[in-house]
Design a protein around this motif. Sequence first.
Motif, PDB file in Angstrom:
ATOM      1  N   ASN A 227     -23.858  38.099 -41.809  1.00  0.00           N
ATOM      2  CA  ASN A 227     -23.935  39.346 -42.924  1.00  0.00           C
ATOM      3  C   ASN A 227     -24.450  40.442 -42.078  1.00  0.00           C
ATOM      4  O   ASN A 227     -25.470  40.944 -42.197  1.00  0.00           O
ATOM      5  N   MET A 228     -23.388  41.163 -41.509  1.00  0.00           N
ATOM      6  CA  MET A 228     -23.480  42.326 -40.802  1.00  0.00           C
ATOM      7  C   MET A 228     -23.545  43.624 -41.760  1.00  0.00           C
ATOM      8  O   MET A 228     -22.930  43.351 -42.697  1.00  0.00           O
ATOM      9  N   TYR A 229     -24.366  44.466 -41.332  1.00  0.00           N
ATOM     10  CA  TYR A 229     -24.367  45.725 -42.335  1.00  0.00           C
ATOM     11  C   TYR A 229     -24.755  47.033 -41.660  1.00  0.00           C
ATOM     12  O   TYR A 229     -24.840  47.059 -40.348  1.00  0.00           O
ATOM     13  N   ALA A 230     -24.176  48.199 -42.248  1.00  0.00           N
ATOM     14  CA  ALA A 230     -24.567  49.181 -41.828  1.00  0.00           C
ATOM     15  C   ALA A 230     -24.761  50.389 -43.027  1.00  0.00           C
ATOM     16  O   ALA A 230     -24.284  50.126 -44.009  1.00  0.00           O
ATOM     17  N   PHE A 231     -25.736  51.445 -42.853  1.00  0.00           N
ATOM     18  CA  PHE A 231     -25.890  52.344 -43.828  1.00  0.00           C
ATOM     19  C   PHE A 231     -26.165  53.746 -43.190  1.00  0.00           C
ATOM     20  O   PHE A 231     -26.701  54.127 -42.145  1.00  0.00           O
ATOM     21  N   ARG A 232     -25.819  54.774 -44.109  1.00  0.00           N
ATOM     22  CA  ARG A 232     -26.159  56.100 -43.861  1.00  0.00           C
ATOM     23  C   ARG A 232     -26.391  56.794 -45.107  1.00  0.00           C
ATOM     24  O   ARG A 232     -26.017  56.625 -46.013  1.00  0.00           O
ATOM     25  N   TYR A 243     -28.304  53.434 -39.862  1.00  0.00           N
ATOM     26  CA  TYR A 243     -28.904  51.886 -39.332  1.00  0.00           C
ATOM     27  C   TYR A 243     -27.744  50.978 -39.333  1.00  0.00           C
ATOM     28  O   TYR A 243     -27.213  51.031 -40.174  1.00  0.00           O
ATOM     29  N   CYS A 244     -27.970  49.980 -38.371  1.00  0.00           N
ATOM     30  CA  CYS A 244     -26.746  49.107 -38.547  1.00  0.00           C
ATOM     31  C   CYS A 244     -27.630  47.735 -37.921  1.00  0.00           C
ATOM     32  O   CYS A 244     -28.244  47.795 -37.169  1.00  0.00           O
ATOM     33  N   GLU A 249     -23.278  38.824 -34.725  1.00  0.00           N
ATOM     34  CA  GLU A 249     -21.765  39.127 -34.502  1.00  0.00           C
ATOM     35  C   GLU A 249     -21.788  40.497 -33.578  1.00  0.00           C
ATOM     36  O   GLU A 249     -21.688  41.506 -34.106  1.00  0.00           O
ATOM     37  N   ALA A 250     -22.045  40.236 -32.367  1.00  0.00           N
ATOM     38  CA  ALA A 250     -22.409  41.193 -31.277  1.00  0.00           C
ATOM     39  C   ALA A 250     -21.305  42.548 -31.499  1.00  0.00           C
ATOM     40  O   ALA A 250     -20.031  42.284 -31.412  1.00  0.00           O
ATOM     41  N   GLY A 251     -21.731  43.593 -31.578  1.00  0.00           N
ATOM     42  CA  GLY A 251     -21.218  44.866 -31.727  1.00  0.00           C
ATOM     43  C   GLY A 251     -20.428  45.006 -33.110  1.00  0.00           C
ATOM     44  O   GLY A 251     -19.933  46.251 -33.267  1.00  0.00           O
ATOM     45  N   ALA A 252     -20.618  44.241 -34.085  1.00  0.00           N
ATOM     46  CA  ALA A 252     -20.018  44.370 -35.488  1.00  0.00           C
ATOM     47  C   ALA A 252     -20.554  45.569 -36.135  1.00  0.00           C
ATOM     48  O   ALA A 252     -19.921  46.462 -36.807  1.00  0.00           O
ATOM     49  N   GLY A 253     -22.027  45.616 -36.173  1.00  0.00           N
ATOM     50  CA  GLY A 253     -22.618  46.706 -36.598  1.00  0.00           C
ATOM     51  C   GLY A 253     -22.407  48.102 -36.185  1.00  0.00           C
ATOM     52  O   GLY A 253     -22.247  48.878 -37.235  1.00  0.00           O
ATOM     53  N   ASP A 254     -22.385  48.261 -34.912  1.00  0.00           N
ATOM     54  CA  ASP A 254     -21.907  49.544 -34.395  1.00  0.00           C
ATOM     55  C   ASP A 254     -20.619  50.109 -34.933  1.00  0.00           C
ATOM     56  O   ASP A 254     -20.297  51.023 -35.494  1.00  0.00           O
ATOM     57  N   LYS A 255     -19.770  49.242 -34.902  1.00  0.00           N
ATOM     58  CA  LYS A 255     -18.312  49.396 -35.360  1.00  0.00           C
ATOM     59  C   LYS A 255     -18.318  49.875 -36.995  1.00  0.00           C
ATOM     60  O   LYS A 255     -17.584  50.674 -37.513  1.00  0.00           O
ATOM     61  N   MET A 256     -18.891  49.098 -37.807  1.00  0.00           N
ATOM     62  CA  MET A 256     -19.191  49.428 -39.090  1.00  0.00           C
ATOM     63  C   MET A 256     -19.832  50.985 -39.326  1.00  0.00           C
ATOM     64  O   MET A 256     -19.379  51.627 -40.040  1.00  0.00           O
ATOM     65  N   LEU A 257     -20.855  50.978 -38.463  1.00  0.00           N
ATOM     66  CA  LEU A 257     -21.499  52.241 -38.582  1.00  0.00           C
ATOM     67  C   LEU A 257     -20.790  53.300 -38.018  1.00  0.00           C
ATOM     68  O   LEU A 257     -20.683  54.787 -38.909  1.00  0.00           O
ATOM     69  N   PHE A 258     -20.015  53.260 -37.052  1.00  0.00           N
ATOM     70  CA  PHE A 258     -18.946  54.177 -36.764  1.00  0.00           C
ATOM     71  C   PHE A 258     -17.949  54.570 -37.726  1.00  0.00           C
ATOM     72  O   PHE A 258     -17.497  55.653 -38.082  1.00  0.00           O
ATOM     73  N   THR A 259     -17.458  53.592 -38.588  1.00  0.00           N
ATOM     74  CA  THR A 259     -16.587  53.822 -39.632  1.00  0.00           C
ATOM     75  C   THR A 259     -17.255  54.789 -40.647  1.00  0.00           C
ATOM     76  O   THR A 259     -16.528  55.566 -41.277  1.00  0.00           O
TER      77      THR A 259
END
Length: 314
Positions: A227-232, A243-244, A249-259
């Motif tokens: 359950n990966m997540y990101a918020f702004r 934060y993410c 799932e290595a790197g998934a949070g960063d990709k979500m945050l970038f999105t």
Amino acid sequence: MNIEQAESNKQLQQNEVEALSSIYPHLNISTTSRSTELYSLWITPDNDTDTNYNDTTTESENEDSMLLFSFTYTSEYPSNQPPSDITVKSGWLLPEHGEHLVKQMLPLFIPGELVIFQMIVWLQENAVKCIEQYINHQSSIKHVNSSRRQRQQQRQVNTNTATVLKDESIIPSMPTQPTPTIYTGQPITDKKSKFQAHLAIVHSEEEVNLVLDKLLLNKKIADATHNMYAFRIKMPNGQINEYCDDDGEAGAGDKMLFTLIRNQCEEVLVVVTRWFGGVLLGGARYHHIINVTKEMIQLYQTKQLTSSNITVTL
């Protein structure tokens, strides 16, 4: 090494480059800072599908799921030493993963024999499996990240506290903040793995935690592989709190945050739930994570987060 051996190595290297260029037309040749020729090739790894070794891709295609394989030659190759400066890079690989792949390929070298083609084939056939094993995929399936454990433990503490208060008939009236509405998008399924995004409009980290806690009350979501997540969140002073969390799932949070950043989201939390289906997906899993994130953001930005066209969860 004598001059004759050096000339023989040079000729063998030229023959190898000619052969590789005929098989892989997009083999790129550039010059390093040491005036050495650097050879690079984009490789599509085999994700449990038939691999055509003549099937090459270019940089213009989506590089997130591909591997960039690079190497240089030394005068000692192939008589005594393997190729030099071997690297493997990709959007779905951490640097240590690329180093691990290189270490696994080096034993393919036998002094006196050309090895680049064998390395390319090995990467196509084994890279995904090798990396999944390296990061211990089975432990990832059972992984429960520390933040989830903390939230679950806190809920247990709250439950125990409430029980004690009830037993003592001392139940104070405590104001409760409502949990923001959670919208759940349509799932994407690939080889039995399912990806589903949830979005909530949030204005504080407290609301973020309320949403995460609420989602994890759903046993199916709590038992998911990740359950990966990101918020702004735009703060009153105008600064952005972001934060993410990868949840394994290595790197998934960063990709979500970038999105979220690229789409200028300033009051959004996105959680992507993945249920692993037993088949390794390699870099494709990041495409699905990003795509379900984008879908929810688009619905949010076009004001289509309504019960008429999307599931309102919990």
